[in-house]
Design an enzyme around this catalytic site. Structure first.
Site, PDB file in Angstrom:
ATOM      1  N   SER A  43       0.916  -1.194  -0.025  1.00  0.00           N
ATOM      2  CA  SER A  43       0.278  -0.439  -0.123  1.00  0.00           C
ATOM      3  C   SER A  43       0.926   1.126   0.415  1.00  0.00           C
ATOM      4  CB  SER A  43      -1.025   0.080   0.855  1.00  0.00           C
ATOM      5  OG  SER A  43      -1.972   0.583   1.152  1.00  0.00           O
ATOM      6  N   ASP A 103      -2.228   5.926  -4.071  1.00  0.00           N
ATOM      7  CA  ASP A 103      -0.704   5.715  -4.114  1.00  0.00           C
ATOM      8  C   ASP A 103      -0.618   4.491  -4.488  1.00  0.00           C
ATOM      9  OD1 ASP A 103      -3.219   4.054  -2.866  1.00  0.00           O
ATOM     10  OD2 ASP A 103      -2.568   2.857  -1.017  1.00  0.00           O
TER      11      ASP A 103
END
Length: 565
Positions: free
Chosen positions: A154, A304
């Site tokens: 992530s 992200d």
């Protein structure tokens, strides 16, 4: 409990020597031999003192050699445990779908997972190139797969990678599958228990056929005519997967004036233009904000690496305002309820958030006559709620950590959907000579001024883990009598059974609630060596409270700093 260093070193040496007998690649053998040399004891222990924890959603850790690191072998071990569970509970025709992001070794790890599936007679579909995590969630259901895997860490720094598991509903694994898979993974104590007899005929690449269906579903979420939009959008994928789908989603919504931050377009495992590819950090938005000013753009969207989170900055005549996750979640819920005719939905509508996300969403939902549910932290619990509420219809929701979702064809936070919807809200506002900030101010005027803040203490390694446990136990045994100068009326310890029909599992979370409904929530991160303090406070939307309430939060943060840092 104080850990015995001598015992840790001995067990770590034993495990490292065991690895040397597995027939590793030459560079991997060299790395282990280096760790075994005198003077490298700390690194040896951190790499080998325990098995990298396969948690309730998967695993995440530093990339490197060792049982406590992310590497080909720990990926293989985790996948074998998953295969063992699938083979135990399912019949024939088991399938999996795999995606991966732009991180170091992500593609290699993705294909390694596919090989282990194949060795266990499980057919897998793997994206031919990097794809966003939410598209993986969509693909699980679209391809009717037994499970899904995404290789990602992530928004973590470049040194990390990870492995997330999704079930056949498209959501991350929850009870009972999470603990059952953990049990199977823990049974594997030796790599000789892993099946490495690959069958490449069971590995199938997927590509545009899923992309096109996914974008078509997103296009149907538009609630406003953006065809004549004058909105100027600047987008940055922060070197991640967003570049593969966000431009497509924005165009599907009718937006044409989209400028990308060129230096951050190319997928880059080093994330070379940022300290950390986390859109929650203003530093990560620096180049995007510069581009926003140069282009005289209206809005910056930054995602992200695996594109499940998005950060947003608004340009108000060259004055930049960065919105936080609570504000964006509130805007999305408010706009969706405002524009969507919920009376035409054939099931009772609801919105969802987590217990550390702004209570403003509850107030908005109440005003629209819609139920609002709060789950434990982690979007997997919102996905589980959507799955379980078969007689109700999920409309929108989100969590403070910059993750949001509209509709339910994806079962995870989705920055692709979010970028399109946020841009539409900004366009709707601009059409009415307003900005997102103006809409947010109108929301505050109607429902009250809500202020939330997150304070994090990072504590790495064995000592850090022990210190985090100490802090939690102190709050558990001796909670403060007041917070923000207000008397504490309730302490909820989620590690025990709580009187809440939505929250059915226990979690290491403590929440303090005051008489004015201010709150502080403590939670050790499930994926990083951190303990997080969430502050929530609210009042009438006036100038006095906009000064007073932040000061009250700062005083609480100062107390924590003095006590624990």
């Amino acid at each position: 409990m104080q850990l015995n260093r001598t015992d840790l070193l001995e067990s770590s040496r034993s495990e490292a020597n065991k690895w040397l007998n597995y027939g590793l690649e030459i560079d991997e053998e060299k790395e282990i031999k280096y760790l075994l040399k005198e003077g490298n004891e700390n690194d040896l222990i951190e790499s080998f003192y325990k098995k990298l924890e396969f948690g309730t959603g998967g695993m995440r850790g530093l990339i490197g050699i060792g049982i406590n690191r992310i590497n080909t072998y720990t990926i293989s071990l985790a996948t074998q445990g998953l295969c063992n569970y699938l083979n135990r509970i399912s019949g024939n025709n088991k399938t999996a779908v795999i995606a991966y992001d732009s991180r170091r070794f992500s593609k290699k790890f993705g294909y390694q997972a596919a090989k282990i599936f194949s060795a266990n007679n499980i057919k897998s579909f793997i994206f031919s190139d990097l794809r966003p995590t939410p598209e993986l969630s969509y693909a699980v259901r679209e391809l009717n797969c037994s499970c899904g895997i995404v290789i990602t860490a992530s928004h973590n720094p470049k040194e990390y990678n990870g492995y997330k598991v999704y079930w056949n509903d498209g959501g991350q694994i929850t009870a009972p599958h999470d603990k059952n898979i953990i049990s199977e993974v823990e049974k594997i104590t030796d790599f000789n228990q892993i099946n490495f007899k690959y069958n490449n005929g069971l590995i199938h690449k997927i590509d545009t056929e899923i992309d096109e269906k996914y974008i078509k579903e997103i296009k149907n979420l538009s609630l406003y005519d953006n065809s004549d939009s004058q909105l100027k959008i600047v987008f940055s994928s922060l070197h991640g997967t967003g570049i593969t789908q966000i431009p497509n989603a924005l165009k599907a919504f009718g937006f044409k004036n989209i400028k990308s931050v060129k230096s951050q377009e190319e997928p880059d495992s080093e994330f070379s233009t940022v300290i950390s590819p986390n859109p929650e950090d203003k530093d990560a938005l620096e180049l995007g904000i510069k581009k926003l000013k140069e282009e005289k753009g209206d809005i910056l969207l930054a995602t992200d690496p695996d594109s499940d989170r998005v950060g947003v900055a608004v340009n108000l005549n060259n004055k930049i305002e960065v919105l936080n996750g609570n504000q964006l979640a509130s805007l999305i819920v408010y706009y969706t309820l405002l524009k969507l005719d919920t009376k035409k939905i054939n099931k009772p509508p609801f919105v969802a958030k987590t217990i550390v996300t702004t209570k403003l969403i509850d107030e908005i939902a109440k005003d629209f006559g819609v139920k609002s549910y709060s789950t434990l932290t982690g979007f997997k619990f919102i996905a589980e709620l959507i799955k379980n509420k078969k007689n109700e219809k999920f409309i929108a929701g989100g969590e403070e950590s910059y993750g949001y979702l509209v509709n339910d064809f994806v079962r995870d936070k989705d920055a692709i959907i979010s970028c399109a919807v946020i841009s539409e809200i900004a366009n709707w506002a601009k059409s009415n000579r307003k900005s997102l900030i103006d809409i947010l101010e109108e929301i505050y005027n109607t429902y009250g001024f809500f202020l939330e803040e997150l304070y994090t203490i990072k504590m790495e390694g064995i000592k850090g883990s022990s210190k985090i446990s100490e802090i939690m136990e102190k709050y558990r045994d001796n909670p403060p009598l007041t917070i923000f100068g207000d008397k504490v009326k309730e302490v909820i310890d989620y590690s025990k059974s709580v009187n809440n029909p939505i929250i059915k599992v226990k979690s290491n979370v403590i929440q303090l609630i005051s008489e004015k409904n201010y709150s502080i929530t403590l939670r050790p991160s499930g994926t990083e060596p951190k303990i997080k303090f969430y502050f929530s406070i609210s009042g009438v939307n006036n100038d006095e409270n906009k000064v007073k309430l932040p000061n009250l939060i700062e005083k609480e943060i100062l107390k924590i700093k003095n006590n624990y840092e």
